[in-house]
Design an enzyme around this catalytic site. Structure first.
Site, PDB file in Angstrom:
ATOM      1  N   SER A 142      50.163  50.054  47.501  1.00 51.52           N
ATOM      2  CA  SER A 142      50.242  48.996  46.497  1.00 51.52           C
ATOM      3  C   SER A 142      51.537  49.138  45.721  1.00 51.52           C
ATOM      4  CB  SER A 142      49.064  49.088  45.524  1.00 51.52           C
ATOM      5  OG  SER A 142      49.270  48.268  44.387  1.00 51.52           O
ATOM      6  N   TYR A 158      43.547  53.548  39.779  1.00 54.99           N
ATOM      7  CA  TYR A 158      43.884  52.911  41.057  1.00 54.99           C
ATOM      8  C   TYR A 158      45.291  53.299  41.506  1.00 54.99           C
ATOM      9  CZ  TYR A 158      44.900  49.141  44.395  1.00 54.99           C
ATOM     10  OH  TYR A 158      45.271  48.431  45.506  1.00 54.99           O
TER      11      TYR A 158
END
Length: 257
Positions: A142, A158
């Site tokens: 990501s 995350y």
């Protein structure tokens, strides 16, 4: 025929990568957790492209399932492709979501860890004996974990896991280079997927009001689509990416430029 294992291939980026691989003549083994219908759609789409595919259930957050999954992969390779090995591995299973730092529970932290870092790590280790020399691995990360990415509040847990995935990708590329196995990552920006978040809410469908805002922050002027990421994954795995390893490629349309 070359064969790929796409972990988390029932929707979103994993599904797009599987279909793109099928378009390029690669056989595909896809996994799903809670979306068997999506996995069936992926298999049908790969077959429509003229390739072959099978789907198996796998919870990447449960390492105790990995040895049995390896046996199922080995069996499918023999039965469907008359092979003992596969060529490509895509680690794309996961879930999104946010929680402010003071609200992150150990339970949520551990779930992020199991699915986003520990799972890919030990699943790759489990499957490594079946991965052919000269093969390739792509981990889906990501851009929230990139030094150039936006440090948005609510993503401490995350992004920490994706950051760990990035470091593991680079070091694993060094370890596996002797076998000619390339290891890379792709880091998408905001992408229109049906990936469930930590509370079970489905993707951007639940928050349509944020799409114009995200598009405005993206240099190319729109939200990413799974196909945008899938084609990058397939290119890194195939001969086009033959001289690329230990890299993390941002595939975000210029998000945050």
């Amino acid at each position: 025929m070359r064969v790929a294992v796409v972990v988390g291939g029932s929707s979103g980026i994993g599904q797009a990568a599987a279909v793109e691989l099928g378009r390029r003549g690669v056989g595909v083994i896809v996994t799903y957790s809670g979306n068997p219908a999506g996995a069936e759609d992926t298999v049908a789409a790969v077959e429509k492209e003229g390739s072959t595919a099978v789907a198996f259930r796998l919870d990447v957050g449960r390492t105790e399932e990995f040895p049995e999954f390896r046996e199922r992969v080995a069996g499918a390779l023999q039965e469907k492709w008359q092979r003992d090995t596969f060529d490509y591995l895509v680690n794309s299973a996961g879930f999104g979501g946010m929680a402010m730092f003071e609200d992150v529970t150990e339970e949520l932290f551990d779930r992020f860890h199991r699915v986003l870092l520990k799972g890919p790590y030990f699943l790759t280790q489990t499957l490594l004996p079946l991965l052919a020399d000269g093969g390739a691995i792509v981990n889906v990360s990501s851009n929230s974990a990139l030094p150039t990415g936006e440090a948005d509040p609510g993503y401490t847990a995350y992004a920490a896991m994706k950051g760990g995935l990035n470091v593991w990708t680079r070091v694993l590329a060094k370890e596996l280079a002797g076998r000619g196995i390339r290891v890379n990552a792709v880091s998408p920006g905001p992408t229109r997927t049906r990936l469930a978040d930590a509370d079970g809410v489905v993707g951007f469908d639940a928050y349509p009001e944020v799409i114009p805002m995200l598009a405005a922050k993206t240099a190319l002027g729109r939200l990413g689509e799974p196909d945008d990421i899938g084609v990058a994954v397939a290119a890194l795995l195939g001969d086009d990416g033959r001289w690329i390893t230990a890299q993390n490629i941002e595939v975000s349309g210029g998000f945050g430029l």
